[in-house]
Design a protein around this motif. Sequence first.
Motif, PDB file in Angstrom:
ATOM      1  N   GLN A 410       8.245 -11.897 -69.941  1.00 50.68           N
ATOM      2  CA  GLN A 410       7.428 -11.300 -70.996  1.00 50.68           C
ATOM      3  C   GLN A 410       5.933 -11.419 -70.691  1.00 50.68           C
ATOM      4  N   SER A 411       5.525 -12.523 -70.101  1.00 51.31           N
ATOM      5  CA  SER A 411       4.092 -12.692 -69.801  1.00 51.31           C
ATOM      6  C   SER A 411       3.621 -11.668 -68.773  1.00 51.31           C
ATOM      7  N   ALA A 412       4.498 -11.329 -67.800  1.00 54.13           N
ATOM      8  CA  ALA A 412       4.140 -10.300 -66.821  1.00 54.13           C
ATOM      9  C   ALA A 412       4.050  -8.930 -67.486  1.00 54.13           C
ATOM     10  N   LYS A 428      -8.241  -2.225 -62.673  1.00 54.31           N
ATOM     11  CA  LYS A 428      -6.831  -1.887 -62.884  1.00 54.31           C
ATOM     12  C   LYS A 428      -5.967  -2.434 -61.749  1.00 54.31           C
ATOM     13  N   LEU A 429      -6.480  -2.325 -60.527  1.00 58.90           N
ATOM     14  CA  LEU A 429      -5.741  -2.857 -59.386  1.00 58.90           C
ATOM     15  C   LEU A 429      -5.612  -4.376 -59.487  1.00 58.90           C
ATOM     16  N   GLU A 430      -6.661  -5.043 -59.927  1.00 57.14           N
ATOM     17  CA  GLU A 430      -6.603  -6.493 -60.115  1.00 57.14           C
ATOM     18  C   GLU A 430      -5.550  -6.857 -61.165  1.00 57.14           C
ATOM     19  N   CYS A 431      -5.397  -6.008 -62.172  1.00 57.70           N
ATOM     20  CA  CYS A 431      -4.385  -6.245 -63.205  1.00 57.70           C
ATOM     21  C   CYS A 431      -2.978  -6.181 -62.601  1.00 57.70           C
ATOM     22  N   ILE A 432      -2.746  -5.246 -61.696  1.00 57.45           N
ATOM     23  CA  ILE A 432      -1.438  -5.153 -61.029  1.00 57.45           C
ATOM     24  C   ILE A 432      -1.192  -6.390 -60.170  1.00 57.45           C
ATOM     25  N   VAL A 433      -2.225  -6.851 -59.471  1.00 57.88           N
ATOM     26  CA  VAL A 433      -2.085  -8.051 -58.651  1.00 57.88           C
ATOM     27  C   VAL A 433      -1.718  -9.248 -59.522  1.00 57.88           C
ATOM     28  N   ARG A 434      -2.398  -9.390 -60.658  1.00 57.73           N
ATOM     29  CA  ARG A 434      -2.083 -10.506 -61.565  1.00 57.73           C
ATOM     30  C   ARG A 434      -0.657 -10.398 -62.103  1.00 57.73           C
ATOM     31  N   CYS A 440       5.956 -13.862 -59.862  1.00 52.77           N
ATOM     32  CA  CYS A 440       6.346 -14.929 -58.923  1.00 52.77           C
ATOM     33  C   CYS A 440       6.403 -16.282 -59.622  1.00 52.77           C
ATOM     34  N   VAL A 441       5.449 -16.546 -60.509  1.00 50.94           N
ATOM     35  CA  VAL A 441       5.445 -17.824 -61.241  1.00 50.94           C
ATOM     36  C   VAL A 441       6.665 -17.921 -62.152  1.00 50.94           C
ATOM     37  N   CYS A 442       6.945 -16.843 -62.878  1.00 49.09           N
ATOM     38  CA  CYS A 442       8.113 -16.852 -63.778  1.00 49.09           C
ATOM     39  C   CYS A 442       9.410 -17.010 -62.992  1.00 49.09           C
ATOM     40  N   ALA A 459       9.641 -20.506 -51.576  1.00 52.81           N
ATOM     41  CA  ALA A 459       9.374 -19.240 -52.242  1.00 52.81           C
ATOM     42  C   ALA A 459      10.575 -18.832 -53.081  1.00 52.81           C
ATOM     43  N   ALA A 460      10.354 -18.541 -54.349  1.00 47.68           N
ATOM     44  CA  ALA A 460      11.454 -18.200 -55.239  1.00 47.68           C
ATOM     45  C   ALA A 460      12.002 -16.815 -54.941  1.00 47.68           C
ATOM     46  N   ILE A 461      11.131 -15.871 -54.616  1.00 46.59           N
ATOM     47  CA  ILE A 461      11.588 -14.499 -54.408  1.00 46.59           C
ATOM     48  C   ILE A 461      10.952 -13.932 -53.151  1.00 46.59           C
ATOM     49  N   GLY A 462      11.660 -12.975 -52.540  1.00 45.22           N
ATOM     50  CA  GLY A 462      11.128 -12.212 -51.431  1.00 45.22           C
ATOM     51  C   GLY A 462      10.894 -10.778 -51.861  1.00 45.22           C
ATOM     52  N   ALA A 463      10.606  -9.931 -50.902  1.00 46.77           N
ATOM     53  CA  ALA A 463      10.321  -8.532 -51.213  1.00 46.77           C
ATOM     54  C   ALA A 463      11.520  -7.838 -51.837  1.00 46.77           C
ATOM     55  N   ASP A 464      12.742  -8.198 -51.393  1.00 49.64           N
ATOM     56  CA  ASP A 464      13.942  -7.552 -51.921  1.00 49.64           C
ATOM     57  C   ASP A 464      14.183  -7.886 -53.386  1.00 49.64           C
TER      58      ASP A 464
END
Length: 532
Positions: A410-412, A428-434, A440-442, A459-464
């Motif tokens: 939900q935070s994302a 706007k691009l910075e917003c997508i990065v955040r 990743c944190v969630c 690392a919890a997740i990869g690109a897939d």
Amino acid sequence: PSNSPHHRELLEGAEEPPPFVPPEVFQRLQTAESQDTSRKALTPIEEASRVNQRLKAKYEARLARLAPGQACQKTSLSLSLQRQMMENLIIAQARQDALQRKMEERRLRLQEEANRRFAASGTTTAEEREQRVIYANILEYEQDHDWPKQWKANLKKSPDDPTLVSGLVSYLLSCPDHPVMTLLRKHQYRVYNHLYPIISKGRLGSPQLHQGRPQTGFPSTPCPDSALSPPRSFVVTLAETGGAKCPAMPLLVDRENSFEDLEQFLDQLEWEPSHDNSGLNAELTFDPSVQPLREESRELEVKALREHLKAIVKDIHISIDQLLSLCLLSFECLNTANSKDLCVASIEEAFFAPLWSPLLVLFRKVYKDREQAFECSMKRYRDASPEVVGVPLKLFPQDASGQQCSYPYQSAVQELKLLCNDCCPQRKLECIVRTLRNICVCAEDYRCHQEVDSPPKSAAIGADDLLPILSYVALRCDCPQLVSECAALEEFIHEGYLIGEEGYCLTSMQSALAYVESLHTGGALLCTAKLT
């Protein structure tokens, strides 16, 4: 994300076009600041006129004190007043002539300096000549103001200070009478001037918009860039392909009114079902041959809008490049890689502030079909489990009762919704990065709660895994406008950002949006696509 009327969705059922002001009003609003600057010094003639007014007031007061029998003295005072007023005007005229000669000499000297500055290029194009004139105006401005010298001195001491660089550009763009700002407003007006004929008409082909519609057209004083006008090729093609199938359609030959004619043409192709509940009249009225015509007209409409958008995007890039080059000419200390990036970011923020909303309307017209597909998927899968879009079970909580959020990630989602509130592409691009960092944190938190024995810093997740989660976040965002926003970002984000983290995040977002658009058609899940 925003209650602004500029952000209304241009999908089926849109009621009113956004209330954008005419170009002439837009220009007045943008130039209002420059009229609030400090009052300029009086010219010698104006100053002499004020002195003479005070002399005349003293003369009239003195006459009022004289006795009725002192006529001779009145005549003497009147002649003295006239002589003194004439002398003041003659002296003032001489001073003004001398001042004008000095100003002209300075202008020629600064123009020669500007010519020498550009002599190395050896070009004589109209754009080059205009740049020389503007640079000469900048030199003249710097002779009349002290702040450029002070900023240059400070930057000379600390040339690599990003705060100082950003402060300089921000201060420059806050001075409405600076030649760079004058040019920026000129470019803004030209872009808006070419956006307005399209964005002021609301949804193309909507019959209710034609009743009592004002004749907007192109403004009475259009800019000379004919490349930004609706393309003639579109008008001719539409006449050739549609005329035979719809005899009532007029021959479209007027470039300026081509989009109005297109709307009328689409109205003729609209099928109005009968209100008879039996359905018999509707069945008899419907003509299957009309559907291909409507699809063809829609394709022509989108093609014309794309060409119009392409020309406007090109014009914006040229405008920002020209503003950057003039900033670097004004302050050579900014001519480093880091300073250029900071300078461009500040220019874009000032340039797009009044233009992003009308510009986005045009993008949404072009990407209307994709937004509708996104909305269809969103309505069907908005409340679905993350597993439906391929998110692994370990990367979202199975029991939401112990979670602070009402749904996973939900935070994302809340972070991504903020994207529509900004008017600057970089922000706007910075917003997508955040948003991706938040994902990743969630994901790390969810995994740690379910896999107690997992390494603490792995690392919890990869690109897939990122793409399914991002698709889920986009679905939950409930904002079809994201499709057009990201398409606009691809056009305006500089190439340097596209090879780093920002570019990876934008590409991931685009892939996720494309997947969401295909969901309602029964497309394969991402988890299946990964295996193939």
